[in-house]
Design a protein around this motif. Structure first.
Motif, PDB file in Angstrom:
ATOM      1  N   GLY A  24       0.844  -1.204   0.000  1.00 31.85           N
ATOM      2  CA  GLY A  24       0.000   0.000   0.000  1.00 31.85           C
ATOM      3  C   GLY A  24       0.868   1.238   0.000  1.00 31.85           C
ATOM      4  O   GLY A  24       1.732   1.398  -0.843  1.00 31.85           O
ATOM      5  N   THR A 107      -2.843  -3.200  -2.699  1.00 31.05           N
ATOM      6  CA  THR A 107      -4.139  -2.795  -2.172  1.00 31.05           C
ATOM      7  C   THR A 107      -3.978  -2.221  -0.778  1.00 31.05           C
ATOM      8  O   THR A 107      -3.053  -2.594  -0.049  1.00 31.05           O
ATOM      9  CB  THR A 107      -5.108  -3.991  -2.121  1.00 31.05           C
ATOM     10  OG1 THR A 107      -6.346  -3.573  -1.558  1.00 31.05           O
ATOM     11  CG2 THR A 107      -4.558  -5.144  -1.281  1.00 31.05           C
ATOM     12  N   ARG A 108      -4.896  -1.320  -0.428  1.00 35.12           N
ATOM     13  CA  ARG A 108      -4.913  -0.792   0.934  1.00 35.12           C
ATOM     14  C   ARG A 108      -6.109  -1.331   1.707  1.00 35.12           C
ATOM     15  O   ARG A 108      -6.425  -0.840   2.781  1.00 35.12           O
ATOM     16  CB  ARG A 108      -4.956   0.735   0.885  1.00 35.12           C
ATOM     17  CG  ARG A 108      -3.774   1.346   0.155  1.00 35.12           C
ATOM     18  CD  ARG A 108      -3.867   2.847   0.080  1.00 35.12           C
ATOM     19  NE  ARG A 108      -2.762   3.423  -0.667  1.00 35.12           N
ATOM     20  CZ  ARG A 108      -2.757   3.588  -1.983  1.00 35.12           C
ATOM     21  NH1 ARG A 108      -3.812   3.231  -2.697  1.00 35.12           N
ATOM     22  NH2 ARG A 108      -1.712   4.109  -2.601  1.00 35.12           N
ATOM     23  N   GLU A 109      -6.797  -2.296   1.149  1.00 32.79           N
ATOM     24  CA  GLU A 109      -7.937  -2.908   1.850  1.00 32.79           C
ATOM     25  C   GLU A 109      -7.474  -3.496   3.179  1.00 32.79           C
ATOM     26  O   GLU A 109      -6.359  -4.027   3.269  1.00 32.79           O
ATOM     27  CB  GLU A 109      -8.532  -4.027   0.992  1.00 32.79           C
ATOM     28  CG  GLU A 109      -9.524  -3.564  -0.035  1.00 32.79           C
ATOM     29  CD  GLU A 109     -10.817  -3.062   0.579  1.00 32.79           C
ATOM     30  OE1 GLU A 109     -11.320  -3.675   1.531  1.00 32.79           O
ATOM     31  OE2 GLU A 109     -11.327  -2.041   0.087  1.00 32.79           O
ATOM     32  N   ARG A 120       2.244  -5.196   6.200  1.00 33.66           N
ATOM     33  CA  ARG A 120       2.033  -4.394   4.999  1.00 33.66           C
ATOM     34  C   ARG A 120       3.339  -3.749   4.570  1.00 33.66           C
ATOM     35  O   ARG A 120       4.173  -3.407   5.403  1.00 33.66           O
ATOM     36  CB  ARG A 120       0.998  -3.303   5.271  1.00 33.66           C
ATOM     37  CG  ARG A 120      -0.387  -3.856   5.383  1.00 33.66           C
ATOM     38  CD  ARG A 120      -1.420  -2.777   5.411  1.00 33.66           C
ATOM     39  NE  ARG A 120      -2.714  -3.389   5.149  1.00 33.66           N
ATOM     40  CZ  ARG A 120      -3.254  -3.484   3.952  1.00 33.66           C
ATOM     41  NH1 ARG A 120      -2.641  -2.964   2.910  1.00 33.66           N
ATOM     42  NH2 ARG A 120      -4.419  -4.067   3.789  1.00 33.66           N
ATOM     43  N   VAL A 122       5.358  -0.973   1.605  1.00 32.08           N
ATOM     44  CA  VAL A 122       5.231   0.121   0.634  1.00 32.08           C
ATOM     45  C   VAL A 122       6.358  -0.033  -0.377  1.00 32.08           C
ATOM     46  O   VAL A 122       7.393  -0.635  -0.093  1.00 32.08           O
ATOM     47  CB  VAL A 122       5.289   1.508   1.314  1.00 32.08           C
ATOM     48  CG1 VAL A 122       4.136   1.679   2.291  1.00 32.08           C
ATOM     49  CG2 VAL A 122       6.604   1.718   2.034  1.00 32.08           C
ATOM     50  N   ASP A 132       5.592  -0.984   5.902  1.00 38.07           N
ATOM     51  CA  ASP A 132       4.856   0.282   5.969  1.00 38.07           C
ATOM     52  C   ASP A 132       5.188   0.991   7.284  1.00 38.07           C
ATOM     53  O   ASP A 132       4.957   0.447   8.356  1.00 38.07           O
ATOM     54  CB  ASP A 132       3.350  -0.021   5.895  1.00 38.07           C
ATOM     55  CG  ASP A 132       2.524   1.244   5.728  1.00 38.07           C
ATOM     56  OD1 ASP A 132       3.027   2.332   6.044  1.00 38.07           O
ATOM     57  OD2 ASP A 132       1.380   1.123   5.272  1.00 38.07           O
ATOM     58  N   ASN A 134       3.820   3.486   8.638  1.00 37.19           N
ATOM     59  CA  ASN A 134       2.714   4.183   9.290  1.00 37.19           C
ATOM     60  C   ASN A 134       2.487   3.670  10.702  1.00 37.19           C
ATOM     61  O   ASN A 134       2.427   2.470  10.933  1.00 37.19           O
ATOM     62  CB  ASN A 134       1.418   3.991   8.498  1.00 37.19           C
ATOM     63  CG  ASN A 134       1.059   5.250   7.759  1.00 37.19           C
ATOM     64  OD1 ASN A 134       1.430   6.339   8.173  1.00 37.19           O
ATOM     65  ND2 ASN A 134       0.351   5.093   6.660  1.00 37.19           N
TER      66      ASN A 134
ATOM     67  N   THR B  86     -10.411   4.333  -0.729  1.00 37.81           N
ATOM     68  CA  THR B  86      -9.470   3.356  -0.164  1.00 37.81           C
ATOM     69  C   THR B  86      -8.294   3.151  -1.118  1.00 37.81           C
ATOM     70  O   THR B  86      -7.176   2.875  -0.685  1.00 37.81           O
ATOM     71  CB  THR B  86     -10.188   2.007   0.091  1.00 37.81           C
ATOM     72  OG1 THR B  86     -11.207   2.218   1.067  1.00 37.81           O
ATOM     73  CG2 THR B  86      -9.234   0.945   0.616  1.00 37.81           C
ATOM     74  N   GLY B  89      -3.710   6.820  -1.564  1.00 40.76           N
ATOM     75  CA  GLY B  89      -2.789   6.839  -0.437  1.00 40.76           C
ATOM     76  C   GLY B  89      -3.119   7.950   0.543  1.00 40.76           C
ATOM     77  O   GLY B  89      -3.855   8.896   0.224  1.00 40.76           O
ATOM     78  N   ASP B  90      -2.530   7.832   1.736  1.00 41.84           N
ATOM     79  CA  ASP B  90      -2.773   8.864   2.745  1.00 41.84           C
ATOM     80  C   ASP B  90      -2.279  10.234   2.299  1.00 41.84           C
ATOM     81  O   ASP B  90      -2.735  11.255   2.818  1.00 41.84           O
ATOM     82  CB  ASP B  90      -2.076   8.473   4.059  1.00 41.84           C
ATOM     83  CG  ASP B  90      -2.774   7.310   4.752  1.00 41.84           C
ATOM     84  OD1 ASP B  90      -3.977   7.097   4.502  1.00 41.84           O
ATOM     85  OD2 ASP B  90      -2.106   6.609   5.531  1.00 41.84           O
ATOM     86  N   ARG B 111     -11.092   1.780   4.868  1.00 43.10           N
ATOM     87  CA  ARG B 111      -9.970   1.856   5.802  1.00 43.10           C
ATOM     88  C   ARG B 111      -9.923   3.292   6.309  1.00 43.10           C
ATOM     89  O   ARG B 111     -10.566   4.183   5.725  1.00 43.10           O
ATOM     90  CB  ARG B 111      -8.648   1.507   5.123  1.00 43.10           C
ATOM     91  CG  ARG B 111      -8.191   2.580   4.155  1.00 43.10           C
ATOM     92  CD  ARG B 111      -6.844   2.291   3.561  1.00 43.10           C
ATOM     93  NE  ARG B 111      -6.401   3.387   2.711  1.00 43.10           N
ATOM     94  CZ  ARG B 111      -5.653   4.399   3.118  1.00 43.10           C
ATOM     95  NH1 ARG B 111      -5.244   4.465   4.375  1.00 43.10           N
ATOM     96  NH2 ARG B 111      -5.297   5.367   2.290  1.00 43.10           N
TER      97      ARG B 111
END
Lengths: 143, 155
Positions: A24, A107-109, A120, A122, A132, A134, B86, B89-90, B111
């Protein structure tokens, strides 16, 4: 295991060791282009050089009946992004869990069915995957 | 105002790439906000005539922009639709808030989009409406709590 692509304007080297690698992160980092190159590599277009420890299938392998298509794939790497709507369904996750394949999914699901220890990732600008960074949502709830 | 649905409906547009490719207009790229968003999210410059200069891919067409930027541009120029955010990206989140300050726009999320960093969790003025229950979220903390309640079916 490794899946690597080299094209004139980009290169990617994805290392993965779990059944699901969820990619993601921010927009604009090259995930869609990676998937596009994977399609070209799958079609054996000469301008994309590919190294893969496992046989792989890309987006273009899947037609209108993803269940039938997925059932034909064993002991392979499956690379998909969200342009395939079925990726977001619990039925897909269930079928993938039951299969012998590995999956790199752009995917970011949230995928609640997928065990949380499968971290996850990146895509970095140099084409590597990194975890990731985050922070958890808890940071929003603390005073 | 930015209107957020937790979850999706059949009407949610989740095919932003082909939709954008089919409807975008050259004039959209003369908009200063579009140029700013392309620069911030895709690190690319809009040149005259809608040609994009990408440091990674060279000269590209708008069709090769990221899904995130395409969604932001659609929100700006086709605001009547609800988009599946979703897939963004942020780094698109602050731009969604900014577009929401200018006009009513609609997104669907499965999300939690980090519209702001955790350091700003309690900063007021988020001004985001959850359409599922009509809850107005003034801070990121409000939004996280509202999202979690709705996502886990607690109304």
């Amino acid at each position: 295991m490794v899946f690597a692509l080299t094209a004139p304007k980009a290169q990617y080297c994805l290392e993965y060791d779990t059944k699901f690698t969820l990619v993601g992160g921010d927009s604009g980092t090259g995930k869609s282009y990676l998937c596009e190159l994977a399609v070209y590599a799958y079609r054996k277009y000469a301008f994309v050089r590919c190294y893969s420890d496992l046989p792989f299938v890309s987006l273009s392998f899947f037609g209108t009946n993803w269940r039938r298509d997925l059932a034909r794939v064993e002991h392979s790497l499956v690379i998909l992004d969200e342009s395939k709507r079925f990726l977001r369904t619990p039925e897909f996750v269930s079928a993938a869990l039951d299969s012998t394949n590995y999956y790199i999914l752009m995917t970011r699901e949230p995928f609640p069915q997928i065990p949380s220890e499968w971290k996850r990732y990146v895509v970095m600008r140099d084409g590597r995957l990194v975890p990731d960074p985050n922070r958890s949502l808890q940071a929003y709830l603390e005073d | 105002m930015l209107m957020v649905r937790v979850g999706t409906t059949d009407a949610t547009i989740d095919y932003m790439d082909p939709f954008f490719d089919a409807v975008y207009e050259r004039a959209w790229f003369e908009d200063p906000l579009v140029r700013e968003m392309v620069r911030a999210v895709d690190q690319s410059e809009v040149l005259d005539g809608g040609v994009i200069d990408s440091p990674f891919l060279g000269l590209i067409s708008p069709r090769e922009l990221s899904t995130g930027v395409k969604t932001l541009i659609l929100m700006r120029f086709q605001p009547e639709q609800e988009y599946y955010a979703t897939a963004c990206g942020d780094n698109c989140g602050p731009w969604m808030l900014r577009i929401g300050e200018m006009q009513d726009v609609h997104i669907a999320l499965t999300r939690i989009m980090r519209f702001r960093q955790p350091e700003e969790a309690a900063k007021p003025g988020l001004n985001l409406l959850c359409v599922n229950n009509g809850q107005l979220c003034d801070t990121m903390r409000d939004f996280v709590l509202t999202f979690l309640r709705l996502f886990h079916g607690e109304g």
